[in-house]
Design an enzyme around this catalytic site. Structure first.
Site, PDB file in Angstrom:
ATOM      1  N   GLY A  15       0.818  -1.206   0.000  1.00 51.34           N
ATOM      2  CA  GLY A  15       0.000   0.000   0.000  1.00 51.34           C
ATOM      3  C   GLY A  15       0.849   1.252   0.000  1.00 51.34           C
ATOM      4  N   VAL A  27      17.431   7.978  -0.552  1.00 48.74           N
ATOM      5  CA  VAL A  27      18.268   6.894  -1.069  1.00 48.74           C
ATOM      6  C   VAL A  27      19.122   7.386  -2.229  1.00 48.74           C
ATOM      7  CG1 VAL A  27      18.194   4.716  -2.361  1.00 48.74           C
ATOM      8  CG2 VAL A  27      16.806   4.988  -0.290  1.00 48.74           C
ATOM      9  N   VAL A  28      18.489   8.066  -3.173  1.00 52.57           N
ATOM     10  CA  VAL A  28      19.201   8.509  -4.380  1.00 52.57           C
ATOM     11  C   VAL A  28      20.263   9.548  -4.041  1.00 52.57           C
ATOM     12  CG1 VAL A  28      18.928   9.699  -6.588  1.00 52.57           C
ATOM     13  CG2 VAL A  28      17.272   7.942  -5.902  1.00 52.57           C
ATOM     14  N   ARG A  76       0.538  -4.810  -5.936  1.00 56.47           N
ATOM     15  CA  ARG A  76       0.631  -6.113  -5.279  1.00 56.47           C
ATOM     16  C   ARG A  76       0.852  -7.165  -6.367  1.00 56.47           C
ATOM     17  NH1 ARG A  76      -0.494  -4.827  -0.168  1.00 56.47           N
ATOM     18  NH2 ARG A  76      -2.001  -3.154   0.225  1.00 56.47           N
ATOM     19  N   ASP A 107       5.388  -5.238   6.180  1.00 55.77           N
ATOM     20  CA  ASP A 107       5.782  -6.617   6.476  1.00 55.77           C
ATOM     21  C   ASP A 107       5.702  -7.538   5.268  1.00 55.77           C
ATOM     22  OD1 ASP A 107       6.576  -6.478   9.130  1.00 55.77           O
ATOM     23  OD2 ASP A 107       4.549  -6.711   9.902  1.00 55.77           O
ATOM     24  N   THR A 129       4.442   2.340   6.107  1.00 56.60           N
ATOM     25  CA  THR A 129       3.058   1.892   6.131  1.00 56.60           C
ATOM     26  C   THR A 129       2.268   2.748   7.100  1.00 56.60           C
ATOM     27  OG1 THR A 129       1.549   0.107   6.805  1.00 56.60           O
ATOM     28  CG2 THR A 129       3.760   0.063   7.748  1.00 56.60           C
ATOM     29  N   ASP A 131      -0.175   1.849   8.700  1.00 56.39           N
ATOM     30  CA  ASP A 131      -0.707   1.014   9.770  1.00 56.39           C
ATOM     31  C   ASP A 131       0.190   0.997  11.014  1.00 56.39           C
ATOM     32  OD1 ASP A 131      -2.668   0.334   7.897  1.00 56.39           O
ATOM     33  OD2 ASP A 131      -1.537  -1.413   7.220  1.00 56.39           O
ATOM     34  N   ASP A 133       2.403  -1.080  11.818  1.00 53.74           N
ATOM     35  CA  ASP A 133       2.387  -2.432  12.371  1.00 53.74           C
ATOM     36  C   ASP A 133       3.649  -3.236  12.084  1.00 53.74           C
ATOM     37  OD1 ASP A 133       1.959  -2.697   9.651  1.00 53.74           O
ATOM     38  OD2 ASP A 133       0.260  -4.069   9.833  1.00 53.74           O
ATOM     39  N   ARG A 166     -26.068  13.852  17.455  1.00 52.83           N
ATOM     40  CA  ARG A 166     -25.995  12.470  16.990  1.00 52.83           C
ATOM     41  C   ARG A 166     -24.854  11.692  17.644  1.00 52.83           C
ATOM     42  NH1 ARG A 166     -26.281  13.904  10.595  1.00 52.83           N
ATOM     43  NH2 ARG A 166     -28.557  13.981  10.358  1.00 52.83           N
ATOM     44  N   ARG A 175      -5.667  -2.036   8.859  1.00 50.79           N
ATOM     45  CA  ARG A 175      -5.752  -3.500   8.700  1.00 50.79           C
ATOM     46  C   ARG A 175      -6.061  -4.140  10.056  1.00 50.79           C
ATOM     47  NH1 ARG A 175      -0.805  -5.864   5.367  1.00 50.79           N
ATOM     48  NH2 ARG A 175       0.327  -4.909   7.085  1.00 50.79           N
ATOM     49  N   ARG A 252     -24.795   7.822  12.892  1.00 55.58           N
ATOM     50  CA  ARG A 252     -24.293   7.843  11.518  1.00 55.58           C
ATOM     51  C   ARG A 252     -22.908   7.196  11.452  1.00 55.58           C
ATOM     52  NH1 ARG A 252     -28.802   8.884  11.413  1.00 55.58           N
ATOM     53  NH2 ARG A 252     -29.927  10.567  10.345  1.00 55.58           N
ATOM     54  N   ARG A 261      -4.348   7.522   3.116  1.00 55.98           N
ATOM     55  CA  ARG A 261      -3.067   7.167   2.499  1.00 55.98           C
ATOM     56  C   ARG A 261      -2.460   8.316   1.709  1.00 55.98           C
ATOM     57  NH1 ARG A 261      -3.427   1.322  -0.342  1.00 55.98           N
ATOM     58  NH2 ARG A 261      -3.687   0.012   1.510  1.00 55.98           N
TER      59      ARG A 261
END
Length: 328
Positions: A15, A27-28, A76, A107, A129, A131, A133, A166, A175, A252, A261
């Site tokens: 992702g 890096v470059v 992917r 991961d 990521t 996430d 994680d 509300r 995830r 709601r 993302r």
């Protein structure tokens, strides 16, 4: 003696997340100072199998540090889950004379990197990521931006929830991890926070608990109620309907989805990406390979890839305890 690394490749996989471009840039630019040539692999492991390579220099990565997503694209690749696909990717790297590969992702991407290591490819991983994680690192690049994006959206939802008196349940990404939900829950002052790490799978009991809390806060004069729900629990629309049925209070559901993302990376994510990207190249220059770069106690470190992938990470109990104190 270890062969000197002169030609490296870099790819983004899994992702997308804010900060990927900043990591590529680091890096470059660091490789240029070490007299290393950099090859960009387009479209992740799919591009690796296909040999979709481009040469990268400092001009190619100028003016991208502020851009979300990844200009190398990501995809992917089911084929790379097979030994045949992994061998094809390794063969492309060897054929192109590439001495090491930097994998930017999570991961799943690092598992692919480990497979390449087993086929004789030197690898370095940079955790990116939303996430958060990846077990070996305190923070993954992209997490801070995603939390801030979600926090801003939830603030806006609170405005309308308050105006209409509300209950609002907001699903955030992550995830199977609850880090975005937990951080937003505390930062947004949510009344309830639902994360998979603290969920026993008993949905009826969860509905009862939240509904009782809604009724309790209404009795105390609070006219709105914000619930942050982690993607790993899901069922956001069903939970909203069940709460409304039990409490009689308009409820709601909002699923924030992929907007978390995107966007320009935060200062923290740009910093982490720059530091981790530079550190990865310096590790290669020193002959240290087959590592995952990580943040540990505010320092950039490298862990052996197998050790890193065998680590376990869980929600900090103190944070979850504080979240309960803050919302009650």
């Amino acid at each position: 003696m270890e062969q000197q690394i002169k030609r490296i490749a870099v790819l983004t996989s899994g992702g997308d997340a804010p900060g990927m471009n900043a990591a590529i840039r680091a890096v470059v630019r660091t490789a240029a100072k070490s007299k290393m040539e950099v090859i960009g692999v387009q479209k992740g492991f799919h591009g690796l199998i296909e040999g979709d390579f481009i040469s990268l220099n400092k001009n190619d990565v100028s003016d991208i540090i502020q851009r979300g997503g990844t200009f190398l694209y990501t995809a992917r690749c089911d084929e790379f889950r097979t030994l045949e696909g992994q061998k094809a990717g390794a063969a492309q790297l060897k054929s192109a004379g590439i001495d090491a590969l930097i994998v930017i992702g999570g991961d799943g991407s690092f598992e692919g990197a480990r497979r390449l290591k087993e086929l004789g490819i030197r690898v370095i991983g940079i955790p990116v990521t939303i996430d958060n994680d990846v077990a070996c690192t305190d923070y993954s690049i992209g997490f801070d931006t995603a939390v801030n994006t979600a926090m801003d959206a939830i603030d806006k939802i609170r405005d309308t929830s308050s105006s209409h008196e509300r209950v609002s349940i907001v699903e955030v990404m992550g995830r199977g991890a609850g880090y975005i939900a937990l951080w937003c829950g505390i930062a947004n002052g949510a009344e309830d926070i639902l994360i998979p790490e603290m969920f026993d799978g008993n949905m009826p009991a969860l509905i009862d608990r939240i509904s009782s809390h809604v009724i309790e806060t209404r009795a105390k004069g609070k006219t709105h109620h914000i619930i942050i729900n982690a993607e790993g629990i899901g069922h956001t629309y069903e939970i909203a309907k069940a709460i409304q049925d039990k409490t009689g209070v308009g409820t709601r559901a909002t699923i924030l989805g992929y907007l978390q993302r995107g966007g320009s990376p935060s200062a923290k994510d740009r910093m982490l990406a720059s530091l981790m990207g530079a550190f990865a190249v310096e590790e290669l220059a020193e002959g240290r390979v087959d590592e995952i770069i990580a943040v540990h106690e505010d320092k950039i470190v490298g862990y052996p890839i197998t050790e890193a992938l065998n680590m376990f990470k869980d929600v900090e109990p103190f944070m979850y305890r504080v979240s309960g104190l803050m919302v009650r």
